[in-house]
Design a protein around this motif. Sequence first.
Motif, short mmCIF file in Angstrom:
data_model
loop_
_atom_site.label_atom_id
_atom_site.label_comp_id
_atom_site.label_asym_id
_atom_site.label_seq_id
_atom_site.Cartn_x
_atom_site.Cartn_y
_atom_site.Cartn_z
N PRO A 173 17.24 41.09 -45.01
CA PRO A 173 18.70 41.24 -44.99
C PRO A 173 19.39 40.15 -44.17
O PRO A 173 20.59 39.97 -44.26
N TYR A 174 18.63 39.44 -43.34
CA TYR A 174 19.23 38.40 -42.49
C TYR A 174 19.10 37.03 -43.14
O TYR A 174 18.39 36.87 -44.14
N ASP A 175 19.74 36.07 -42.50
CA ASP A 175 19.68 34.71 -43.01
C ASP A 175 19.68 33.78 -41.79
O ASP A 175 20.67 33.10 -41.52
N PHE A 195 10.51 41.82 -35.59
CA PHE A 195 11.82 41.81 -34.91
C PHE A 195 11.78 42.73 -33.69
O PHE A 195 11.74 43.95 -33.84
N VAL A 196 11.86 42.15 -32.50
CA VAL A 196 11.69 42.96 -31.29
C VAL A 196 12.79 44.00 -31.10
O VAL A 196 12.54 45.07 -30.57
N ARG A 197 14.01 43.68 -31.53
CA ARG A 197 15.11 44.61 -31.26
C ARG A 197 14.89 45.99 -31.91
O ARG A 197 15.45 46.98 -31.48
N GLU A 229 20.37 31.90 -24.89
CA GLU A 229 21.27 32.92 -25.42
C GLU A 229 22.20 32.40 -26.52
O GLU A 229 22.53 33.10 -27.47
N SER A 230 22.60 31.13 -26.41
CA SER A 230 23.59 30.62 -27.37
C SER A 230 23.01 30.51 -28.78
O SER A 230 23.74 30.32 -29.74
N ARG A 231 21.72 30.63 -28.90
CA ARG A 231 21.13 30.57 -30.25
C ARG A 231 20.92 31.94 -30.89
O ARG A 231 20.58 32.04 -32.06
N TRP A 232 21.07 33.01 -30.08
CA TRP A 232 20.68 34.32 -30.62
C TRP A 232 21.53 34.71 -31.82
O TRP A 232 21.06 35.39 -32.73
N SER A 233 22.81 34.25 -31.82
CA SER A 233 23.66 34.63 -32.96
C SER A 233 23.16 33.97 -34.25
O SER A 233 23.39 34.49 -35.34
N MET A 244 20.33 34.05 -35.10
CA MET A 244 19.25 34.94 -35.55
C MET A 244 19.75 36.38 -35.59
O MET A 244 18.98 37.32 -35.39
N TYR A 245 21.04 36.53 -35.79
CA TYR A 245 21.65 37.86 -35.94
C TYR A 245 21.33 38.77 -34.76
O TYR A 245 21.18 39.97 -34.92
N SER A 246 21.17 38.16 -33.60
CA SER A 246 20.91 38.91 -32.36
C SER A 246 19.77 39.91 -32.49
O SER A 246 19.76 40.95 -31.83
N LYS A 247 18.82 39.64 -33.37
CA LYS A 247 17.64 40.53 -33.41
C LYS A 247 16.66 40.13 -32.32
O LYS A 247 15.59 40.71 -32.18
N VAL A 248 17.06 39.13 -31.56
CA VAL A 248 16.26 38.63 -30.45
C VAL A 248 17.14 38.57 -29.21
O VAL A 248 18.30 38.21 -29.32
#
Length: 406
Positions: A215-217, A292-294, A321-325, A327-331
Amino acid sequence: MSYKLLLINPWIYDFAAYDLWSKPLGLLYLASFLRNQGFEIHFIDCLDKYAENAKVKVKKYGIGNLPRTIVEKPTVLKHIPRHYARYGISEELFIKQLKLHSDADAVLITSIMTYWYPGVKRAAELVRKYLPNKALILGGIYATLMPDHTKKVIQPDYIVSGPGEIKTLRLLSGLFSIPADTFKIPETLDDYPYPAFDLLNHPDYLIVMTSRGCPYDCSFCAQKRISMRFTQRDPQAVADEMIEHYHKFRLRDFAFYDDALFISKKRHIEVILEKLIDSRLPFRLHSPNGLFVRFLDKRLAELMYRANFKTIRLSFETSNESRWSDMYSKVSNEAMIEAVEHFKRVGYRAKDLEAYVIMGLPDQSLEEVVASIIFVNNLGVIVRLASFSPIPGTREFERAVARGLI
Ligand code: B12
């Protein structure tokens, strides 16, 4: 009349290659599907470790080295001071096998990593030479992501993009003038036959895929251009497949190939694991793909432990942190810390866990990679560095082009 199809899993040409639960799953799905539709299937596996009595060191859980032959480096790679090799069987054996199939009606070659295309190219050249005038059909990940390059460099007669089963059936139906109404078209993923693992010579482990797509991209990932819309299989059907394969092949190691195994966990992976636990069979489970850890909580960690999940690779990627978005903040660092705590609470040791850290993103500093490694290492978790692979069509690739890096 039954048409004879020759399917080929080509060599890998690279500086290094390792069988980390690596099988041509797409081609094996295609094989069983076409066989079910009445085609006669033959298979040449250039990555068959056991073909030529090569000294194969099979390590824990069936993974291990592939036989290799050092070959000349392509011009663009000449400056790299390492051996470049063809991994897999000898060309002599390949040619011998090709000659056995001179009555094939069409040849279908798969392609996996884009940068493995030299193996596809060589296999196609030899097919042209020894089986001239056969329809040559190419599909798989490289062919889907880089169709123009494929056309130019491999020059197949036909390219099939994306999920191949139905498109290939239509193509063959046109090529051999088979009326399409004789085919059985599946309605759901569970209507597809299981991958044709019987074609593999002496597999040491098996693969299972409980869903297609994601579902992510994420900015560095190409799955949206490769797979179908995210679709999960029925968990009971997945467990049934694994149990049937356990009995049929007498193998206990199963690797999951899902992009997103933990999505809707309560009605998906948790149900699969419960059913495997109930089966009381001695499965050993592996996820070489990052999880996916989250999505991890105590219940899922506990089920993984009880189901004998042995290889747990977590998608951490970066502590920046600035890269997490991207990755859809699943990290996040917190999600990673919590996941490790859950695993420890149910019986795993931190050193039983591994985490991917990505390196080589277009504007990524060395400090960022080092900080991410230190973060993972401080948790006691094993670091697995993953080099960024620039894939056309991904956001990261576009960024690299915009910055003049590619
Ligand atoms: C499982 C997987 C792995 C496994 C092993 C895969 C293998 N076989 O070797 C593991 C975890 C080990 C792995 C590792 C890596 N992977 Co990986 N992996 C995948 C994943 C998730 C699934 C591939 C798969 O089997 N899909 C399932 C089958 C059913 O689908 P399929 O192969 O597409 O097949 C269908 C069609 O293509 C078509 N088809 C296939 N063959 C043929 C042939 C013909 C003739 C026809 C007509 C049709 C056809 O029909 C099939 C059925 O529908 C993909 C992402 C994805 N969603 O595709 C990434 C992906 C392939 N991996 C990728 C990457 C980057 C890597 C790594 C380099 C990561 C890293 N930096 O360490 C490593 C390196 C691998 C190595 N050995 O060197 C990239 C590819 C990058 C590239 N440049 O090509 C992908 C696309 C993910 C991404 N980031 O976008 N990977």
